[in-house]
Design a protein around this motif. Sequence first.
Motif, mmCIF file in Angstrom:
data_model
loop_
_atom_site.group_PDB
_atom_site.id
_atom_site.type_symbol
_atom_site.label_atom_id
_atom_site.label_comp_id
_atom_site.label_asym_id
_atom_site.label_seq_id
_atom_site.Cartn_x
_atom_site.Cartn_y
_atom_site.Cartn_z
ATOM 1 N N PRO A 155 -2.757 -0.229 -8.409
ATOM 2 C CA PRO A 155 -3.726 -0.550 -9.168
ATOM 3 C C PRO A 155 -3.860 -1.865 -9.625
ATOM 4 O O PRO A 155 -3.046 -2.563 -9.449
ATOM 5 C CB PRO A 155 -3.457 0.252 -10.460
ATOM 6 C CG PRO A 155 -2.206 1.279 -9.823
ATOM 7 C CD PRO A 155 -1.751 0.577 -8.776
ATOM 8 N N TRP A 208 -8.860 0.966 -1.737
ATOM 9 C CA TRP A 208 -8.092 -0.138 -2.104
ATOM 10 C C TRP A 208 -8.580 -1.505 -1.462
ATOM 11 O O TRP A 208 -8.455 -2.549 -2.024
ATOM 12 C CB TRP A 208 -6.600 -0.217 -1.189
ATOM 13 C CG TRP A 208 -7.012 -0.548 0.351
ATOM 14 C CD1 TRP A 208 -7.060 0.793 1.248
ATOM 15 C CD2 TRP A 208 -6.792 -1.292 1.235
ATOM 16 N NE1 TRP A 208 -7.021 0.467 2.537
ATOM 17 C CE2 TRP A 208 -7.028 -0.802 2.718
ATOM 18 C CE3 TRP A 208 -6.515 -2.832 0.883
ATOM 19 C CZ2 TRP A 208 -6.777 -1.906 3.634
ATOM 20 C CZ3 TRP A 208 -6.483 -3.516 2.006
ATOM 21 C CH2 TRP A 208 -6.646 -3.086 3.376
ATOM 22 N N GLN A 209 -9.674 -1.487 -0.533
ATOM 23 C CA GLN A 209 -10.468 -2.708 -0.130
ATOM 24 C C GLN A 209 -11.067 -3.195 -1.249
ATOM 25 O O GLN A 209 -11.736 -4.558 -1.095
ATOM 26 C CB GLN A 209 -11.130 -2.327 1.181
ATOM 27 C CG GLN A 209 -10.222 -2.003 2.309
ATOM 28 C CD GLN A 209 -11.050 -1.907 3.669
ATOM 29 O OE1 GLN A 209 -11.816 -0.548 3.764
ATOM 30 N NE2 GLN A 209 -11.125 -2.721 4.623
ATOM 31 N N GLU A 248 -10.667 -4.175 -4.130
ATOM 32 C CA GLU A 248 -10.050 -5.091 -4.987
ATOM 33 C C GLU A 248 -10.392 -6.669 -4.468
ATOM 34 O O GLU A 248 -10.607 -7.394 -5.381
ATOM 35 C CB GLU A 248 -8.642 -5.010 -4.830
ATOM 36 C CG GLU A 248 -7.932 -6.363 -5.687
ATOM 37 C CD GLU A 248 -6.380 -5.743 -5.810
ATOM 38 O OE1 GLU A 248 -5.725 -6.457 -6.494
ATOM 39 O OE2 GLU A 248 -5.890 -4.856 -5.129
ATOM 40 N N ILE A 280 -7.394 -9.680 -0.576
ATOM 41 C CA ILE A 280 -6.386 -9.101 -1.657
ATOM 42 C C ILE A 280 -5.451 -10.107 -2.120
ATOM 43 O O ILE A 280 -5.166 -10.171 -3.316
ATOM 44 C CB ILE A 280 -6.200 -7.746 -1.455
ATOM 45 C CG1 ILE A 280 -7.521 -6.751 -1.446
ATOM 46 C CG2 ILE A 280 -5.226 -7.170 -2.762
ATOM 47 C CD1 ILE A 280 -7.102 -5.259 -1.111
ATOM 48 N N ARG A 322 0.698 -1.188 0.077
ATOM 49 C CA ARG A 322 0.061 -0.205 0.097
ATOM 50 C C ARG A 322 0.914 1.217 0.092
ATOM 51 O O ARG A 322 2.026 1.262 0.457
ATOM 52 C CB ARG A 322 -0.804 0.129 1.348
ATOM 53 C CG ARG A 322 -1.747 -1.264 1.435
ATOM 54 C CD ARG A 322 -2.492 -1.022 2.699
ATOM 55 N NE ARG A 322 -3.176 -2.535 3.152
ATOM 56 C CZ ARG A 322 -3.696 -2.677 4.039
ATOM 57 N NH1 ARG A 322 -3.762 -1.628 5.165
ATOM 58 N NH2 ARG A 322 -4.173 -3.696 4.464
ATOM 59 N N ASP A 323 0.230 2.248 -0.513
ATOM 60 C CA ASP A 323 1.103 3.430 -0.366
ATOM 61 C C ASP A 323 0.755 4.312 1.053
ATOM 62 O O ASP A 323 0.223 3.762 1.715
ATOM 63 C CB ASP A 323 0.775 4.469 -1.548
ATOM 64 C CG ASP A 323 -0.832 4.906 -1.592
ATOM 65 O OD1 ASP A 323 -1.400 4.758 -0.507
ATOM 66 O OD2 ASP A 323 -1.338 5.325 -2.549
ATOM 67 N N ASP A 347 -6.647 -7.254 3.586
ATOM 68 C CA ASP A 347 -5.621 -7.584 3.033
ATOM 69 C C ASP A 347 -5.535 -9.143 2.670
ATOM 70 O O ASP A 347 -4.740 -9.445 1.631
ATOM 71 C CB ASP A 347 -4.181 -7.073 3.915
ATOM 72 C CG ASP A 347 -4.456 -7.783 5.378
ATOM 73 O OD1 ASP A 347 -5.379 -8.251 5.810
ATOM 74 O OD2 ASP A 347 -3.438 -7.776 5.977
ATOM 75 N N VAL A 366 -3.817 2.988 0.141
ATOM 76 C CA VAL A 366 -4.213 2.438 -1.061
ATOM 77 C C VAL A 366 -3.401 1.545 -1.824
ATOM 78 O O VAL A 366 -2.346 1.759 -1.945
ATOM 79 C CB VAL A 366 -4.564 3.663 -1.938
ATOM 80 C CG1 VAL A 366 -5.149 3.228 -3.250
ATOM 81 C CG2 VAL A 366 -5.475 4.719 -1.448
ATOM 82 N N ALA A 367 -3.767 0.277 -2.217
ATOM 83 C CA ALA A 367 -3.236 -0.642 -2.925
ATOM 84 C C ALA A 367 -2.808 -0.358 -4.285
ATOM 85 O O ALA A 367 -3.231 0.874 -4.706
ATOM 86 C CB ALA A 367 -3.817 -1.868 -2.973
#
Length: 219
Positions: free
Chosen positions: A14, A156-157, A159, A190, A6-7, A187, A11-12
């Motif tokens: 793309p 990000w979740q 995904e 994902i 993640r950043d 997590d 946010v994961a």
Amino acid sequence: MRVPPRDDQGVAAPFEFASGRYPNLVKPVVDRVGAALLLIPAAPFMLIIAVAVAAGLGRPVIFRQVRVGQSGRLFTVYKFCTMAADRRREDLPSTGEDRRVCHKSEHDPRLTRLGRILRRWSLDELPQLWNVIRGEMSLVGPRPELPSIVNRFAPWQHERHAVKPGLTGSWQVYARGNGQPMHERTDLDIAYVRSIGLRTDLKILLLTIPAVFGLRRGY
């Protein structure tokens, strides 16, 4: 299982929706055939459970609730009733300890003795085999969440919705019973999406057996 990076904002990286021969061609066939075969030995137990639920709680014996599926599509999930009517309300708090107490608690007085047993061994979820046959769920995948909880997801979740939700998944075999709500371990979901494959699914299916019959029981 490798957790996706993640950043600074959580946010994961793309992502693209699950692609390839296995998730789009092989997995749907395996799911439907597997669910149909599982229904054969499960049917007598489901009949006994249905009679017991009807005797203890009356009708209906099947609990229906809207959940979020692949690509954010809404669908109706099926479970055996385990508690008094009006138990699950989508306007209840859905974060932190509040969600654990309000949404799903082992000590909820409205949870019947039979319901507690069914949840402990995940037998209340057997009707979801029909969801798999209908193509709304998979044998393996992230567990479907309530729309009210998904609406609070960070970008990000989402995904986790690249694949169909499953009867069992990474949370059940790696984190179930450790006190963390399912939505707080996105997590793991994902990580599954990014490593989806026949070997991964078989591993999770095999690990589900000790997870259910071992220490990591649900409620």
